[in-house]
Design a protein around this motif. Structure first.
Motif, PDB file in Angstrom:
ATOM      1  N   ASP A 124       0.863  -1.176   0.000  1.00 15.34           N
ATOM      2  CA  ASP A 124       0.000   0.000   0.000  1.00 15.34           C
ATOM      3  C   ASP A 124       0.901   1.228   0.000  1.00 15.34           C
ATOM      4  OD1 ASP A 124      -2.028   1.814   0.211  1.00 15.34           O
ATOM      5  OD2 ASP A 124      -2.767   1.138   2.161  1.00 15.34           O
ATOM      6  N   ALA A 125       1.261   1.673  -1.205  1.00 14.93           N
ATOM      7  CA  ALA A 125       2.308   2.675  -1.378  1.00 14.93           C
ATOM      8  C   ALA A 125       1.744   4.089  -1.320  1.00 14.93           C
ATOM      9  CB  ALA A 125       3.017   2.457  -2.713  1.00 14.93           C
ATOM     10  N   TYR A 160      13.995  -2.820  -3.811  1.00 14.10           N
ATOM     11  CA  TYR A 160      13.339  -1.600  -4.260  1.00 14.10           C
ATOM     12  C   TYR A 160      14.122  -1.016  -5.419  1.00 14.10           C
ATOM     13  CZ  TYR A 160      10.788   2.806  -4.136  1.00 14.10           C
ATOM     14  OH  TYR A 160       9.998   3.883  -4.483  1.00 14.10           O
ATOM     15  N   SER A 161      13.436  -0.758  -6.518  1.00 12.25           N
ATOM     16  CA  SER A 161      14.088  -0.210  -7.706  1.00 12.25           C
ATOM     17  C   SER A 161      14.118   1.309  -7.672  1.00 12.25           C
ATOM     18  CB  SER A 161      13.369  -0.678  -8.970  1.00 12.25           C
ATOM     19  OG  SER A 161      13.905  -0.024 -10.112  1.00 12.25           O
ATOM     20  N   HIS A 197       8.136   6.134   0.089  1.00  7.51           N
ATOM     21  CA  HIS A 197       7.987   4.691  -0.050  1.00  7.51           C
ATOM     22  C   HIS A 197       8.896   3.958   0.929  1.00  7.51           C
ATOM     23  CE1 HIS A 197       6.122   4.133  -4.337  1.00  7.51           C
ATOM     24  NE2 HIS A 197       5.399   4.928  -3.555  1.00  7.51           N
ATOM     25  N   LEU A 198      10.149   4.361   0.952  1.00  6.94           N
ATOM     26  CA  LEU A 198      11.135   3.672   1.781  1.00  6.94           C
ATOM     27  C   LEU A 198      10.852   3.881   3.261  1.00  6.94           C
ATOM     28  CD1 LEU A 198      14.283   4.510  -0.357  1.00  6.94           C
ATOM     29  CD2 LEU A 198      13.120   2.306  -0.199  1.00  6.94           C
ATOM     30  N   PHE A 232      19.393   8.785   4.552  1.00  5.73           N
ATOM     31  CA  PHE A 232      17.976   8.920   4.897  1.00  5.73           C
ATOM     32  C   PHE A 232      17.428   7.619   5.469  1.00  5.73           C
ATOM     33  CE2 PHE A 232      13.654   7.889   3.523  1.00  5.73           C
ATOM     34  CZ  PHE A 232      12.942   8.832   4.259  1.00  5.73           C
ATOM     35  N   VAL A 233      17.704   6.522   4.802  1.00  3.65           N
ATOM     36  CA  VAL A 233      17.188   5.226   5.254  1.00  3.65           C
ATOM     37  C   VAL A 233      17.686   4.919   6.662  1.00  3.65           C
ATOM     38  CG1 VAL A 233      17.318   2.736   4.876  1.00  3.65           C
ATOM     39  CG2 VAL A 233      16.862   4.260   2.954  1.00  3.65           C
ATOM     40  N   ARG A 234      18.976   5.154   6.895  1.00  9.63           N
ATOM     41  CA  ARG A 234      19.540   4.834   8.211  1.00  9.63           C
ATOM     42  C   ARG A 234      19.078   5.813   9.290  1.00  9.63           C
ATOM     43  NH1 ARG A 234      24.582   3.104   5.165  1.00  9.63           N
ATOM     44  NH2 ARG A 234      24.443   0.819   5.228  1.00  9.63           N
TER      45      ARG A 234
END
Length: 505
Positions: A124-125, A160-161, A197-198, A232-234
């Motif tokens: 569910d994006a 994830y692309s 999304h991430l 950002f992810v971390r």
């Protein structure tokens, strides 16, 4: 007098062990906060490529050789490709059975395509209706699979692309997309969309093991953007593992970053196994079971269970992980051929899994009969010899091994009966049963005292191997505690022979 003389005809060598050699290298993670321990222990994972491309199943306009790249390869217009959305209804999707099959095969983690290059999301994006919630299925596949993984003790990870063939702000466009202009496209808006999304993927589905990026090679992406994305992810998931495809530094399909510089934690060789691995660096080979990542119902080029099992041993022996792919069908089921291979791998892993999990790379450069993995045990080291070619003599030589052997036994023997062992001038000789318990890979477990002490043949270093005048000859450096002695008259060296501490003239 002969005008030339082969070097090897007059230099005889003796190698004497005085102490244990250096310990094997340990891989180092670029991110000090990343939890790589579980990943290094796992050694084996399941890759899943699933999305709208499963609907055409590899066929378009008479051609049957397409896969997950079908929109690009067949140059399908966006509106036509969107027509797959109402046809995606995987009513036979059973996440519990998927996880059970992977777990029974000895796999420790699952990496699934949350969004592939076509831009379609299996969750569910936020910011789009081009996702699974717009299909007749209307169920968050990532939610159901992650919940089942957590329930069964399997690590769930997201592919994830970065590349996206659907989003209006993604650049560059395909050259053949003449129906889509780029006048209003803003790539920074796409990056913001991707970050949301991430954020969703790493915060709303429980503990996530890996973010497996891909599609980073186009001109709009680079090292700076990759480093920013990793940061950002971390910032929202500090301990998550990130592969090296997060930035633009990957050096071809070999999967290693150019110059060893990447914001990610490990290399990703694709469809190949590095000849000697990469000591000191974490890496993972991703590979298909047949010729395609996404489901293609015409693809019959299946690798045999024998090939897959020997690849698993080969990769582990070189210090890498094996990420083996399955492309599910549009109805949500695994192809029968994939299920059969998972079962065969599982049967072998049930007996021999300890020779894969929590092991490190082989201390031997090569072995004539197969591969070796190892792990530290109380009092020393356990060496696992993966025997591909069973010796007709009934004996197998562990070349150059000088340690005291505490016990040798076959993992396939439930009683773990000790096998006869004797030390020879060439290494340790083990007497085996007449017949191999497993024609694909029988594992011999050898417990030794201390770290492996292995002596290899000295390597002679000289500017030429044929000469008729004075030549300085040296030897490649030996491990600590090893002394090489030599003679020049053709006789065998002894303890009193000269030591090769300086070049021989």
């Amino acid at each position: 007098m002969r005008p030339s003389l082969l070097l090897h005809t007059f230099v005889a060598l003796l190698v004497i062990v005085l102490a244990a050699p250096l310990a094997p290298l340990r891989a180092q993670s670029p991110s000090p906060k990343t939890n790589m321990a579980w990943w290094r222990d796992a050694r084996f994972g399941l890759f899943i490529h699933w999305g709208l491309y499963a609907v055409p199943a590899g066929s378009w306009n008479g051609r049957t050789d397409y896969g997950e790249w079908i929109r690009f390869s067949a140059q399908i217009p966006l509106k036509t490709y969107d027509g797959f959305v109402p046809r995606f209804n995987p009513t036979k999707f059973d996440p519990a059975s998927w996880v059970r099959m992977a777990k029974a095969a000895g796999m420790k983690y699952i990496v699934i395509t949350s969004k592939h290059h076509d831009g379609f999301a299996l969750f569910d994006a936020p910011g789009t209706d081009f996702d699974v919630m717009s299909t007749p299925f209307k169920r968050d596949i990532m939610r159901e699979l992650s919940d089942e993984c957590h329930k069964q003790g399997m690590r769930i990870c997201w592919y994830y692309s970065i590349m996206d063939w659907h989003h209006p702000d993604y650049l560059p466009r395909r050259t053949w997309e003449t129906d889509r202009d780029t006048v209003d496209a803003r790539f920074d808006r796409y990056v913001a969309y991707m970050k949301e999304h991430l954020r969703t993927l790493v915060t709303k589905y429980g503990d996530i093991g890996i973010l497996w990026f891909d599609g980073e090679w186009e001109s709009t992406w680079n090292m700076t953007r990759g480093a920013d994305l990793a940061k950002f992810v971390r910032s929202v998931a500090p301990h998550i593992i990130i592969n090296n495809r997060v930035d633009g530094g990957r050096a071809g399909m070999q999967g290693f970053s150019a110059g060893g510089v990447s914001a990610g934690d490990y290399g990703t060789p694709e469809q190949e196994i590095p000849a000697t691995g990469l000591p000191g660096v974490d890496w993972e080979t991703c590979m298909t079971m047949n010729d395609h990542w996404g489901y293609n119902d015409h693809d019959t080029a299946w690798k045999s269970s024998k090939d897959l099992l020997r690849m698993l041993a080969d990769i582990a022996s070189k210090g890498g992980n094996y990420l083996l792919n399955i492309g599910p069908r549009a109805d949500g089921t695994f192809p029968p051929e994939s299920i059969e291979r998972l079962a065969a791998i599982g049967a072998w892993m049930k007996i021999n899994g300890e020779a894969i999990h929590r092991t490190t790379a082989s201390p031997f450069s090569t072995l004539p009969f197969g591969r070796c993995t190892q792990k530290t045990v109380k009092g020393g080291t356990r060496l696992y010899f993966h025997i591909f070619d069973w010796p007709a003599t009934g004996q197998i030589l562990l070349p150059g091994l000088t340690n005291k052997v505490r016990k040798a036994s076959l993992l396939a023997n439930p009683a773990h009966t000790a096998l006869p062992v004797r030390a020879t001038d060439e290494g340790i000789m083990v007497t085996l049963p007449a017949a191999s318990p497993d024609a694909i890979n029988t594992v011999l477990a050898v417990d030794i005292t201390g770290a492996p002490a292995i002596i290899t043949a000295p390597q002679i270093l000289a500017s030429a191997d044929i000469f008729c005048d004075t030549l300085h000859v040296s030897l490649a450096p030996q491990p600590a505690g090893v002394t090489t002695r030599y003679t020049l008259d053709g006789t065998s060296p002894v303890l009193s022979s000269a030591a090769a501490t300086t070049p021989v003239i």
